[in-house]
Design a protein around this motif. Sequence first.
Motif, PDB file in Angstrom:
ATOM      1  N   PHE A 216       5.882   2.627  -0.673  1.00 41.64           N
ATOM      2  CA  PHE A 216       5.280   1.311  -0.880  1.00 41.64           C
ATOM      3  C   PHE A 216       6.397   0.329  -1.159  1.00 41.64           C
ATOM      4  O   PHE A 216       7.502   0.719  -1.536  1.00 41.64           O
ATOM      5  CB  PHE A 216       4.226   1.323  -2.001  1.00 41.64           C
TER       6      PHE A 216
ATOM      7  N   ARG B 101       6.629   8.789   2.391  1.00 44.38           N
ATOM      8  CA  ARG B 101       5.461   8.193   1.722  1.00 44.38           C
ATOM      9  C   ARG B 101       6.068   7.085   0.878  1.00 44.38           C
ATOM     10  O   ARG B 101       6.965   7.334   0.061  1.00 44.38           O
ATOM     11  CB  ARG B 101       4.748   9.235   0.868  1.00 44.38           C
TER      12      ARG B 101
ATOM     13  N   ALA C 243       0.855  -1.189   0.000  1.00 43.96           N
ATOM     14  CA  ALA C 243       0.000   0.000   0.000  1.00 43.96           C
ATOM     15  C   ALA C 243       0.886   1.232   0.000  1.00 43.96           C
ATOM     16  O   ALA C 243       1.990   1.211   0.555  1.00 43.96           O
ATOM     17  CB  ALA C 243      -0.902   0.003   1.231  1.00 43.96           C
TER      18      ALA C 243
ATOM     19  N   ARG D  48       1.691   4.426   1.632  1.00 44.63           N
ATOM     20  CA  ARG D  48       1.366   4.893   2.980  1.00 44.63           C
ATOM     21  C   ARG D  48       2.383   5.910   3.469  1.00 44.63           C
ATOM     22  O   ARG D  48       3.505   5.967   2.976  1.00 44.63           O
ATOM     23  CB  ARG D  48       1.304   3.719   3.944  1.00 44.63           C
ATOM     24  N   GLU D  49       1.959   6.681   4.434  1.00 40.70           N
ATOM     25  CA  GLU D  49       2.866   7.603   5.114  1.00 40.70           C
ATOM     26  C   GLU D  49       3.406   6.903   6.349  1.00 40.70           C
ATOM     27  O   GLU D  49       2.676   6.181   7.030  1.00 40.70           O
ATOM     28  CB  GLU D  49       2.137   8.890   5.482  1.00 40.70           C
ATOM     29  N   THR D  50       4.693   7.116   6.626  1.00 36.55           N
ATOM     30  CA  THR D  50       5.345   6.442   7.741  1.00 36.55           C
ATOM     31  C   THR D  50       5.606   7.409   8.897  1.00 36.55           C
ATOM     32  O   THR D  50       5.610   8.632   8.707  1.00 36.55           O
ATOM     33  CB  THR D  50       6.687   5.838   7.304  1.00 36.55           C
TER      34      THR D  50
END
Length: 126
Positions: free
Chosen positions: A110, A108, A99, A101-103
């Motif tokens: 994948f 950001r 996915a 996603r922001e961490t």
Amino acid sequence: MSKGGYFEAIHPVLPVQDVTTALGFYIEALGFEIAFADNYEDPKYAGVKRDNIEIHLQWHDASEWVKGVDRPMLRFVIQNIEALYDEYKDKGVFHERTALRETAWGTREFAFYDPYMNGLTFYCDL
């Protein structure tokens, strides 16, 4: 300016069981092109490139996978991460948890694995 050596690029070498299969994955699914091969008919060592990135693929005997050796994890800094995610999402390369996603560490990203379980993470800073 440093008086020492200058780091210009890095070309990681990924272990694969079949260089031809790995070339197909990186070229057809990930949009790389072939940079070189030691033998174009039955390669044991080859390189692929995309933009400023070059990855080398090296044949390793299948017995090495039985030993449970950890595989490399590569992190690619990407401009326009959303466009790359969209490019790859219909290529059949994602696993069930891939996915965008922001961490918690401010990126950001994948990630997924190549056919030989080498980890590939694509990211940009937030």
